[in-house]
Design an enzyme around this catalytic site. Sequence first.
Site, PDB file in Angstrom:
ATOM      1  N   SER A  24      15.227   2.559 -10.632  1.00 11.93           N
ATOM      2  CA  SER A  24      15.996   3.144  -9.519  1.00 11.93           C
ATOM      3  C   SER A  24      17.439   2.640  -9.530  1.00 11.93           C
ATOM      4  CB  SER A  24      15.369   2.759  -8.177  1.00 11.93           C
ATOM      5  OG  SER A  24      14.102   3.324  -8.055  1.00 11.93           O
ATOM      6  N   SER A 189      11.321   9.536   1.622  1.00 10.20           N
ATOM      7  CA  SER A 189      11.601   9.605   0.184  1.00 10.20           C
ATOM      8  C   SER A 189      13.033   9.181  -0.083  1.00 10.20           C
ATOM      9  CB  SER A 189      11.389  11.043  -0.310  1.00 10.20           C
ATOM     10  OG  SER A 189      12.089  11.238  -1.513  1.00 10.20           O
ATOM     11  N   ASP A 338       4.971   3.338  -5.878  1.00  6.79           N
ATOM     12  CA  ASP A 338       4.709   3.416  -7.328  1.00  6.79           C
ATOM     13  C   ASP A 338       3.684   2.381  -7.795  1.00  6.79           C
ATOM     14  OD1 ASP A 338       6.478   5.511  -7.589  1.00  6.79           O
ATOM     15  OD2 ASP A 338       8.176   4.220  -8.066  1.00  6.79           O
TER      16      ASP A 338
HETATM   17  C1  S3P Z   1      12.618   6.566  -6.514  1.00  6.32           C
HETATM   18  C2  S3P Z   1      11.960   6.838  -5.357  1.00  6.32           C
HETATM   19  C3  S3P Z   1      10.508   7.059  -5.273  1.00  6.32           C
HETATM   20  C4  S3P Z   1       9.784   6.563  -6.498  1.00  6.32           C
HETATM   21  C5  S3P Z   1      10.481   6.918  -7.771  1.00  6.32           C
HETATM   22  C6  S3P Z   1      11.907   6.401  -7.789  1.00  6.32           C
HETATM   23  C7  S3P Z   1      14.079   6.418  -6.469  1.00  6.32           C
HETATM   24  O1  S3P Z   1      10.287   8.447  -5.132  1.00  6.32           O
HETATM   25  O2  S3P Z   1       8.461   7.047  -6.529  1.00  6.32           O
HETATM   26  O3  S3P Z   1       9.791   6.359  -8.890  1.00  6.32           O
HETATM   27  O4  S3P Z   1      14.668   5.864  -7.420  1.00  6.32           O
HETATM   28  O5  S3P Z   1      14.687   6.835  -5.482  1.00  6.32           O
HETATM   29  P1  S3P Z   1      10.378   9.121  -3.679  1.00  6.32           P
HETATM   30  O6  S3P Z   1      11.582   8.633  -3.047  1.00  6.32           O
HETATM   31  O7  S3P Z   1      10.421  10.588  -3.893  1.00  6.32           O
HETATM   32  O8  S3P Z   1       9.107   8.680  -2.994  1.00  6.32           O
END
Ligand code: S3P
Length: 453
Positions: A24, A189, A338
């Site tokens: 991320s 999210s 995750d």
């Molecule tokens: C992420 C947010 C999560 C996560 C993904 C990475 C990000 O998804 O599952 O692996 O970097 O913002 P969501 O925000 O859609 O839940």
Amino acid sequence: MGKSLTISRVSSFRGKVRPPSDKSLTHRAYLLAALAQPVPGEEFVPAVDGPGAASAYGVPGRNVSQILNPLTGEDCESTLACLEALGVRVERVSDRERRVHAEGKLSGKDVILDCGNSGTTMRLLAGLVAASPDASGTMVGDASLLKRPMKRVVQPLRLMGAEIEGDTAPLTFTGKTLSGISYESPVASAQIKSCLLLAGLLSDGTTTVTEPSLSRDHTERMLTALGVDLQRDGLAVSVRGGQTWNSFAFKVPADISSAAFFMVAAALHPGARVTLQEVGVNPSRTGILDVFAESGIVVTTEPRQDELGEPVADLSIEGAAILKPFTIRGDLVPRLIDEIPVLAVLATQCHGTSIIRDAAEMRVKETDRIAVVADALTQMGAQVEVFPDGMAITGPTALKGITVDSAGDHRIGMSFAVAGSIAEGETIILNADHIGTSYPEFEQHFETLAVRS
Ligand code: S3P
């Protein structure tokens, strides 16, 4: 057919590794570096040059950001390649350093943006491209990404005035100046939140995103550390359009979502002790530590220096003699979304019933992770009850090795490698190459830490 990985029972896990860098954070660092405002007439002065760069950086360079220890997995490389297609100059100095030139904008007509397997690339970049009047193009991805929900970002972007064709990929954009909105996201999210905040920074007026519970707040922390004025009011976060920031140096901490596999592997082996170094411990990501506390797993935390507002620590995990069952629901879910597949593996060895609810989002990840995890754990001999939004897992049960297809999902592959470490017989992970998406050195680290006697 991709490569397969064969795992047999391991007697313990011992030692130290530095898990790969945070996915991320690497995505966000690249995007923010590209959009940084170039300072006219400034030459690039690298913060640190030469082979020691990644261990000794200090002062940010000018007009070029230095991303040190980036995640070199495929997802983040997709973000870099898309940025290049949008006119951003990128230097891949080494696996330990990428330099991204400050362009202050994205440009290019009718470009093809291949996001590969990466939902984060598609959703975050969607906000930036939609809000860039000099850019237009089509976002595409692999078979898994083409099936994932994109309406969740496309619809609010349209409310801001965006011109986008398609509700799932391929998505075709004609960038234009957008207007800020106040948006209540139905889902917690970070990808929706970040998409809209990034679009909002390039738009007129103020953009506010409210979420039902706090998702990872990396975008907010990094922007604040770069001097952008961002207002938080409970679960609402607002940003004024037109704000700028400059290039920076950022040493990416290790990813707690990758560390999680060896955290659980250690916890499952009484007497084990594993140290995961330089792990990002942003509280919006550390739900796994709450689960470990409930399960009676001992974790020692050794703090390190923060990086762009992100706390970092070394984590040492000890194997537990008796594991207690745990409950994951409500606000905890986005803090470990995750990690649920590998925590489901942990649950099979807990004494009692562990509950995972409010996690329907798992069904729209790289695979339907509830269905895939429940099915494979059941085949291994676990006792699993499936709900639309989660699972109940009753343990402890002995597991037996099976053949499991990672089905294009890196975290499924690694979760079942961990399950294989306590199973009788061999566990074979098919299509294990997908593990490289987030953990290119997984097999090597597994061998470093595994004790076979
Ligand atoms: C992420 C947010 C999560 C996560 C993904 C990475 C990000 O998804 O599952 O692996 O970097 O913002 P969501 O925000 O859609 O839940």
